[in-house]
Enzyme design. Structure first.
Site, PDB file in Angstrom:
ATOM      1  CB  CYS A   2      -0.852   0.052   1.264  1.00 50.02           C
ATOM      2  SG  CYS A   2      -1.837  -1.423   1.539  1.00 50.02           S
ATOM      3  NE  ARG A  27       4.137   1.677  -1.576  1.00 46.81           N
ATOM      4  CZ  ARG A  27       5.182   0.867  -1.415  1.00 46.81           C
ATOM      5  NH1 ARG A  27       6.203   0.943  -2.234  1.00 46.81           N
ATOM      6  NH2 ARG A  27       5.202   0.001  -0.429  1.00 46.81           N
ATOM      7  CD1 TRP A  74      -2.903  -3.961  -4.930  1.00 48.99           C
ATOM      8  CD2 TRP A  74      -1.938  -5.269  -3.416  1.00 48.99           C
ATOM      9  NE1 TRP A  74      -2.728  -5.189  -5.485  1.00 48.99           N
ATOM     10  CE2 TRP A  74      -2.131  -6.004  -4.583  1.00 48.99           C
ATOM     11  CE3 TRP A  74      -1.351  -5.883  -2.315  1.00 48.99           C
ATOM     12  CZ2 TRP A  74      -1.766  -7.333  -4.688  1.00 48.99           C
ATOM     13  CZ3 TRP A  74      -0.979  -7.200  -2.412  1.00 48.99           C
ATOM     14  CH2 TRP A  74      -1.185  -7.912  -3.602  1.00 48.99           C
ATOM     15  CG  ASN A 100       2.925  -0.836   2.963  1.00 51.88           C
ATOM     16  OD1 ASN A 100       2.318  -1.798   2.506  1.00 51.88           O
ATOM     17  ND2 ASN A 100       4.124  -0.493   2.548  1.00 51.88           N
ATOM     18  N   GLY A 101       1.565  -3.215   5.140  1.00 49.78           N
ATOM     19  CA  GLY A 101       2.193  -4.456   5.602  1.00 49.78           C
ATOM     20  C   GLY A 101       1.156  -5.409   6.142  1.00 49.78           C
ATOM     21  CD  GLU A 481       7.276 -16.291 -17.989  1.00 50.94           C
ATOM     22  OE1 GLU A 481       6.337 -16.831 -18.612  1.00 50.94           O
ATOM     23  OE2 GLU A 481       7.247 -15.101 -17.620  1.00 50.94           O
ATOM     24  CE  LYS A 485       7.627 -11.921 -19.259  1.00 52.87           C
ATOM     25  NZ  LYS A 485       6.687 -12.842 -18.801  1.00 52.87           N
ATOM     26  CD  GLU A 488       4.822 -11.497 -22.360  1.00 49.82           C
ATOM     27  OE1 GLU A 488       3.659 -11.436 -21.957  1.00 49.82           O
ATOM     28  OE2 GLU A 488       5.783 -11.639 -21.587  1.00 49.82           O
ATOM     29  CG  HIS A 504      10.810 -36.386 -32.193  1.00 57.50           C
ATOM     30  ND1 HIS A 504      11.094 -37.598 -32.775  1.00 57.50           N
ATOM     31  CD2 HIS A 504      11.066 -36.543 -30.870  1.00 57.50           C
ATOM     32  CE1 HIS A 504      11.478 -38.463 -31.861  1.00 57.50           C
ATOM     33  NE2 HIS A 504      11.483 -37.844 -30.691  1.00 57.50           N
ATOM     34  CE  LYS A 604       0.597  -6.789 -15.218  1.00 59.60           C
ATOM     35  NZ  LYS A 604       1.849  -7.533 -15.430  1.00 59.60           N
TER      36      LYS A 604
HETATM   37  C1  G6P Z   1      -2.001 -11.047 -20.559  1.00 61.72           C
HETATM   38  C2  G6P Z   1      -0.668 -10.494 -20.068  1.00 61.72           C
HETATM   39  C3  G6P Z   1       0.258 -11.628 -19.657  1.00 61.72           C
HETATM   40  C4  G6P Z   1      -0.426 -12.521 -18.632  1.00 61.72           C
HETATM   41  C5  G6P Z   1      -1.772 -13.055 -19.177  1.00 61.72           C
HETATM   42  C6  G6P Z   1      -2.553 -13.778 -18.111  1.00 61.72           C
HETATM   43  O1  G6P Z   1      -1.828 -11.668 -21.781  1.00 61.72           O
HETATM   44  O2  G6P Z   1      -0.061  -9.695 -21.051  1.00 61.72           O
HETATM   45  O3  G6P Z   1       1.447 -11.100 -19.071  1.00 61.72           O
HETATM   46  O4  G6P Z   1       0.413 -13.597 -18.298  1.00 61.72           O
HETATM   47  O5  G6P Z   1      -2.572 -11.958 -19.609  1.00 61.72           O
HETATM   48  O6  G6P Z   1      -2.880 -12.847 -17.112  1.00 61.72           O
HETATM   49  P1  G6P Z   1      -3.431 -13.243 -15.703  1.00 61.72           P
HETATM   50  O7  G6P Z   1      -3.785 -11.914 -15.059  1.00 61.72           O
HETATM   51  O8  G6P Z   1      -4.632 -14.104 -15.901  1.00 61.72           O
HETATM   52  O9  G6P Z   1      -2.343 -13.950 -14.968  1.00 61.72           O
END
Ligand code: G6P
Length: 609
Positions: A2, A27, A74, A100-101, A481, A485, A488, A504, A604
């Site tokens: 937070c 935050r 948050w 916060n915490g 992953e 990355k 993306e 294969h 996002k």
């Molecule tokens: C979007 C984001 C990804 C994320 C995916 C799933 O495609 O760009 O970075 O992994 O959604 O998001 P979630 O909030 O369900 O983990």
């Protein structure tokens, strides 16, 4: 995570608190509030929602005062409602607290306070602090706060005002961030510098277990026994935008570097003193845990890679069969589910529509659904039968980093929790794995030291078009992953593939100029991954090996570059292995001058099917 802010001085405190909180919205932003001490005593205004909602409430009903504290929340304990928004007050409204915490022993403290006649207005852990200060009404405010800090366990950055001390704020810190800004005849406090940077650049960092006594003219810092401690002040050179990013050039780099703290916060309160795993928030009957005979893990994007790891962890540690699915595929394959099925839906945002649709479908088939999210009270949290939270604070960079590593940690812990409660692993083995998980903040911190090495090696790859990321078993999700990355944020073709499957088909793509990154930390398949990497080298690929420290010599002959990550046993090590691949994508994208925080075509949170 937070944001907190405080002001004492000659101005109308709101003129400092409101822009300060807006600067801290990164935050947390699910509710916000302020408390002012003015002529009329203590007034509190708070609202669920964003800062704009708080501003509207303050416009509708203005309040005044030149001493004040404010908070942007948050949620970690209690839904993001107006009632749970900070500041929290004591029974008679003479004390206000922001925090916060997490107060880990809040339940015991709350029960005791209620038994002594205190009345609670919220579901938060924070409110206990207000009532504990109330119980110390006859003490000097700083003495009262020192006393309360000794009673409250966990992570705390708090600020307290009390009506009988109308020109003073007392703050304290353990674990969560707290900085003080020194002004001229006025002083500031906040979780982070952006909150007061427009007013002063003179900043004082506060150490753990320190109490700060703030008036317009003075700043006194003491330890918990009241002994004054030296103050070290520095002048900040950042502008506001740089300060929000904590001095990092991008949110993504900041979030990569926040991973040790995010893991610490995620683990907090989940492993008791004897090493037993406790999920106090998981309202799942032990009977159900014993009854389940099959597990499904469903997610999208990066969260799906956490699901892949969960399959290895849960199968390895519980011997329950686990199926994993990309959420958008799940419903359409007509999966076989019943009331003995446990479905884990993973979504950092908790709002991804494909994941929500999949878990709703699973529930309709009678399955028990556990959600794993980073956002309290998100749609996933509300729809699931039970929920677990990672505690990273908001992630601003579109590419998931800290939410992924904390998902891995939570799923490892959940796998061991199932093993513990179903008796499928001996307590000694569970204890060793839990101990390794507890070490992760330190090992990930050490993995962060690899950044310079990786920046150096990626310099020559800004124009490379083809990357492969290969791994087996627990290293396979890491490979996936790493590739995601790079796709993306650097817009480069990158494939994550099981190392043993290359022969294969995709091996036909390996030639000079292709970079092949092999991840070989899962010890029982390391030798096999190495043989596969020899096959890539023989076809002309540039070979990068990610291995555990101590294994560098073993891979020296095959690798053009070796990245050695800190050791951790079994699947735990893959959390360390993710970090250099985040840096790899980051520095390739950065060298191309791309906007890593906002990559093209991505969002996002994806709320369309
Ligand atoms: C979007 C984001 C990804 C994320 C995916 C799933 O495609 O760009 O970075 O992994 O959604 O998001 P979630 O909030 O369900 O983990």
């Amino acid at each position: 995570m937070c944001g907190i802010v405080g002001y004492v001085g000659p101005r109308a405190a709101l003129d400092v608190l409101v822009p300060g909180l807006e600067g801290l919205e990164y935050r947390g932003y699910d509710s916000a509030g302020v408390a002012l001490i003015g002529a009329g005593g203590l007034t509190v205004t708070k609202t669920a929602g964003r800062m704009a909602d708080l501003v509207a409430a303050l416009d509708a009903e203005p309040i005044t005062g030149s001493v004040g504290i404010g908070h942007t929340r948050w949620a970690t304990h209690g839904a993001p409602t107006t009632g749970n928004a900070h500041p929290h007050r004591d029974c008679d409204g003479t004390v206000a607290v922001i925090h916060n915490g997490i107060v880990e022993n809040w339940a015991a403290l709350r029960a005791k306070l209620i038994a002594n006649g205190h009345e609670f207005a919220s579901d938060t852990d924070t409110e206990v602090i207000a009532h504990l200060v109330e119980d110390r009404a006859d003490m000097d405010l700083a003495d009262a706060v020192r006393d309360v800090m000794k009673l409250a366990d966990g992570s705390l950055a708090i600020a307290v005002v009390r009506t009988d001390e109308p020109k003073r704020i007392v703050a304290a810190r353990r674990g969560s961030p707290l900085v003080i800004g020194r002004g001229d005849g006025e002083n500031f406090l906040a979780s982070d510098i952006p909150a007061f940077l427009r007013h002063t650049k003179k900043v004082i960092a506060v150490d753990d277990d320190r109490v700060v006594d703030l008036t317009a003219e003075s700043i006194v810092i003491t330890d918990l026994d009241g002994n004054e401690t030296p103050i070290s002040e520095r002048e900040i050179e950042w502008d506001l935008e740089a300060a929000e990013k904590g001095g990092y050039p991008t949110f993504m780099l900041k979030e990569i570097n926040e991973q040790p703290t995010a893991i610490t916060d995620t683990l907090r309160g989940r492993i008791d003193g004897t090493g037993r795993i406790e999920f106090s928030e998981l309202e799942l009957d032990n009977k159900i845990i014993r009854m389940i005979d099959k597990v499904f893990v469903i997610a999208c994007g990066t969260s799906y890679h956490a699901a892949m790891m969960a399959k290895y962890a849960i199968e390895r540690w519980t011997r329950l069969p686990v199926e994993i699915d990309i959420a958008s595929e799940f419903r359409y394959r007509d999966p076989v589910l019943d009331d003995r099925s446990l479905v884990i839906g993973i979504s950092q945002s908790g709002e991804t529509i494909d994941t929500l649709a999949a878990i709703r479908y699973a529930k309709a088939q009678g399955a028990t659904v556990v959600g794993l999210s980073n956002v309290v009270d998100s749609a996933l949290a509300r729809d699931a039968d039970a929920v677990l939270y990672t505690r990273c604070g908001p992630e601003i960079g579109v590419a998931a980093t800290k939410t992924f590593t904390t998902q891995l940690v939570m799923l490892q812990l959940f796998g061991l929790y199932l093993a513990q409660n179903r008796g499928t692993l001996d307590p000694g083995t569970i204890g060793n794995l839990v101990a390794a998980i507890k070490e992760l903040p330190q090992t990930v911190e050490r993995a962060l030291q690899l950044e310079d090495q990786i920046r150096g090696m990626t310099g020559e790859w800004a124009d490379t078009r083809d990357f492969f990321f290969l791994g087996r078993a627990g290293d396979f999700p890491v490979a996936m992953e790493g590739a995601l990355k790079l796709k993306e944020i650097a817009y480069v073709r990158a494939e994550g593939y099981p190392a043993g499957e290359m022969k294969h088909g995709p091996i036909s793509l390996i030639e000079k100029g292709v970079v092949v990154i092999g991840i070989a930390t899962d010890s029982h398949v390391r030798a096999k991954t190495l043989s596969n990497m020899e096959e890539m080298k023989a076809r002309g690929g540039t070979i990068v090996m990610v291995v555990e420290e101590g294994d560098e010599d073993e891979v020296a002959s095959v690798a053009d570059h070796v990245i050695a990550v800190p050791n951790s046993p079994d699947l735990i090590c893959i959390v360390n292995a993710v970090v250099p691949l985040q840096f790899l994508a980051y520095h390739i994208a950065n060298a191309k001058g791309l906007d890593v925080d906002k990559p093209r075509n991505l969002a996002k949170t994806v709320t369309v099917e």
